[in-house]
Write an enzyme that holds these catalytic residues in place. Structure first.
Site, mmCIF file in Angstrom:
data_model
loop_
_atom_site.group_PDB
_atom_site.id
_atom_site.type_symbol
_atom_site.label_atom_id
_atom_site.label_comp_id
_atom_site.label_asym_id
_atom_site.label_seq_id
_atom_site.Cartn_x
_atom_site.Cartn_y
_atom_site.Cartn_z
ATOM 1 N N TRP A 156 -7.723 84.604 -63.910
ATOM 2 C CA TRP A 156 -6.756 84.955 -62.858
ATOM 3 C C TRP A 156 -5.346 84.530 -63.255
ATOM 4 C CZ3 TRP A 156 -3.427 81.971 -59.906
ATOM 5 C CH2 TRP A 156 -2.849 82.588 -58.808
ATOM 6 N N HIS A 157 -5.244 83.404 -63.945
ATOM 7 C CA HIS A 157 -3.924 82.879 -64.287
ATOM 8 C C HIS A 157 -3.216 83.694 -65.358
ATOM 9 C CE1 HIS A 157 -4.985 79.255 -61.977
ATOM 10 N NE2 HIS A 157 -3.691 79.039 -61.949
ATOM 11 N N GLY A 158 -3.938 84.401 -66.194
ATOM 12 C CA GLY A 158 -3.239 85.176 -67.206
ATOM 13 C C GLY A 158 -4.178 85.892 -68.152
#
Length: 472
Positions: free
Chosen positions: A325-327
Site C-alpha cells: 500500500w505504501h508504494g
C-alpha cells in the site's frame, strides 16, 4: 496545496470557512455541499485532471452503497454481495492501474519474450491510496449494516473529498463519521480547540519535521567517501524524526481542521516512539491505517480465531498489503515483511519474555528495530540501502569526522527538544496547567498567534516544505 503553504493558510482556508459558515446551521445538507465543492477545489488545485477520476470513484461507491442497501432490504443477499464486490474491484482496479501498473510491467519485462511491454509512466494521483480506502469504507460499512446508506450524492462526495484528511489521512471510516454527516454541532469551544490543534500540528511540521528533514538530507547527500559511522546513525535518526513529525503533524492539522467544521476525527498517532514493543508501536503509529486493515482485511480473513497457523498467515497477508500500500517498490514490500516477522515473533513468544525485562531495555529494543525499519522504508534503491547499512557498522567509512561533530554539536539542543516533543510530556504539562487558569489560557492564545507568525515566516524564507505521505 499543503496545509503549511501560504495559499492554504491565507486564501483557501479563510474562504472555505467563510462559505461554510455563511450557510445557516439548520441547512446541514447545504453545508455538506460546500464541503464537497471546496474539497474538489482543494484537490484540483494541484491535479485538476484527476478531479474527474475522483468524481468517478465517488459515483461508483455512491451507486455501490445504493444497490447494496436496496438489495439487502429486499432480501437479495447475493445481489448485495455482487454490488459490494463490483465496487471493490473497480476501486482496487483504479488504484492498481495508476499506482502499480509500471511496477508489475517493469518486473515482467525481465521474463524472456516480455521485454517490450510498454511502461506508461503515469503520474500518481495525490492521495489515491487514502481516498480509495476511505471510499471503500463507505460501501463496506453499508453492506455490514454498520452505517446507513446516503441517498444524497453530495454527502457521499463530501465524505470522500473532505479537505482536512483528503490527501494524507487519517483514513476516516464511514462508520465513525456517519452520524456527523447527518447531524453535527459546530461550537465556539470546538472551533477554538480545532485552531489550537491545527497550529500545534503546523508548528510540529514547520519547526520539527522540516528541520529534521533538512538535516537528514545533509547526511544522505554526502559523498560516500565523506560518510561516517556516527553520521549515518544520526542521519537515519533524523529521518525517523522527520517522518514522525511530518505525518503526525498533518494528522493533527487534519483533526484540527475537522473540528473547525464540526467533525471529531479519531487521533492517528499516540506517541509511538515511547513504545516498548513492536506490537505496541503499531498500536500507536498510523492508527487509522492499522484499524482499516484490521477491520476490513484481518478480521474478515478470520483474525486469530482459526488457529495459530491461520493467524500467522493472516498477519502475513495484512503486512504484505500494508507494505505494498505504501508504494510500488520492493523496499516497501520488504518493509512490510520485516514487520510481519517481528510481530509474529512477538506474538509467538517474545512479548512474554519482554514483560520480564526492565522497561528501558524494552524501549531500546523497540527503537532499534524501528530505526532499521526506516532504513528499508527510505531507500527505494535496495543497493543504496545496503551500502548505508554497512556504513552504519563501519564498512568502508571512518567512525567520526570534524564535519559530523559540527552537525552534532550544532543540533544537540534541537535533538533534545525533538525527543521531548515526541513524548506526551508537553501535552500533559499544557493541559494540567491550562484547564483552570485564565492567565495561562490567554498565554496559550498568544503562543498560538506567535507560532502562526513563525510558521508563516518559514515558508516565505524556505523552499523545503514537503509532506512525505502525499506520494502514497
Amino acid at each position: 496545496m499543503v496545509f503549511s503553504s501560504l495559499e492554504f493558510l491565507y486564501f483557501y482556508l479563510p474562504a472555505t470557512l467563510l462559505m461554510y459558515y455563511i450557510v445557516p446551521a439548520r441547512y446541514l445538507q447545504l453545508r455538506n455541499v460546500v464541503l464537497f465543492l471546496t474539497g474538489l477545489v482543494f484537490y484540483g488545485w494541484g491535479e485538476p485532471v484527476y478531479v474527474f477520476l475522483m468524481l468517478f470513484t465517488i459515483f461508483v461507491d455512491y451507486l455501490g452503497g445504493y444497490y447494496v442497501d436496496r438489495f439487502r432490504r429486499s432480501g437479495e443477499e447475493c445481489r448485495a454481495k455482487a454490488a459490494l464486490v463490483i465496487s471493490i474491484v473497480i476501486n482496487i482496479g483504479i488504484l492498481g492501474f495508476f499506482k502499480y501498473y509500471d511496477f508489475f510491467v517493469s518486473n515482467l519485462r525481465h521474463i524472456p519474450g516480455l521485454e517490450n511491454l510498454p511502461l506508461l509512466n503515469l503520474g500518481l494521483p495525490i492521495g489515491i491510496s487514502f481516498y480509495t480506502f476511505q471510499a471503500l469504507s463507505y460501501v463496506i460499512d453499508v453492506y455490514r449494516r454498520d452505517a446507513n446508506v446516503q441517498k444524497n450524492f453530495t454527502s457521499v462526495g463530501a465524505y470522500v473529498v473532505l479537505f482536512p484528511q483528503l490527501i494524507a489521512g487519517p483514513i476516516v471510516r464511514y462508520f465513525d463519521i456517519d452520524e456527523m454527516m447527518r447531524d453535527r454541532r459546530e461550537t465556539v469551544a470546538l472551533f477554538a480547540s480545532g485552531v489550537r490543534t491545527f497550529i500545534a500540528g503546523l508548528a510540529k511540521k514547520v519547526i520539527f519535521a522540516n528541520l529534521a528533514g533538512e538535516l537528514w538530507a545533509v547526511f544522505r547527500d554526502a559523498p560516500e567517501n565523506n560518510r561516517t559511522v556516527v553520521g549515518c546513525w544520526i542521519g537515519l535518526i533524523c529521518y525517523g524524526f522527520q517522518i514522525y513529525f511530518d505525518f503526525s503533524a498533518y494528522s493533527d492539522m487534519a483533526v484540527g481542521l475537522g473540528k473547525m467544521v464540526g467533525f471529531k476525527f479519531l487521533e492517528n498517532f499516540n506517541y509511538p516512539y515511547i513504545s516498548k514493543s513492536i506490537t505496541e508501536f503499531w498500536r500507536r503509529w498510523h492508527m487509522s491505517l492499522s484499524t482499516w486493515f484490521r477491520e476490513y482485511v484481518y478480521f474478515p480473513l478470520g483474525g486469530s480465531r482459526k488457529g495459530t497457523g491461520r493467524t500467522y498467515v493472516n498477519i502475513l497477508i495484512v503486512w504484505f498489503l500494508t507494505g505494498f500500500w505504501h508504494g510500488a517498490s520492493w523496499n516497501y514490500i520488504l518493509w512490510g515483511m520485516y514487520y510481519c516477522v517481528l510481530l509474529i515473533i512477538e506474538k509467538a513468544f517474545l512479548l512474554k519474555l519482554l514483560e520480564k525485562v526492565p522497561a528501558v531495555f524494552r524501549h531500546i529494543y523497540t527503537l532499534f528495530f524501528v530505526l532499521f525499519g526506516w532504513l528499508l522504508f527510505v531507500f527505494e534503491d535496495l543497493g543504496a540501502g545496503m551500502v548505508w547499512l554497512g556504513n552504519m557498522f563501519g564498512s568502508g567509512v571512518s567512525f567520526i569526522s570534524q564535519e559530523t561533530i559540527y552537525h552534532l554539536t550544532r543540533n544537540l539542543l534541537f535533538f533534545a527538544v525533538m525527543i521531548i516533543a515526541a513524548t506526551p510530556l508537553p501535552k500533559k504539562l499544557f493541559y494540567s496547567r491550562y484547564a483552570g487558569s485564565p492567565v495561562l489560557r490567554n498565554a496559550a492564545c498568544a503562543a498560538c498567534a506567535l507560532l502562526l507568525i513563525l510558521c508563516t515566516a518559514y515558508p516565505v524564507d524556505s523552499s523545503f516544505n514537503p509532506f512525505l505521505y502525499f506520494r502514497f
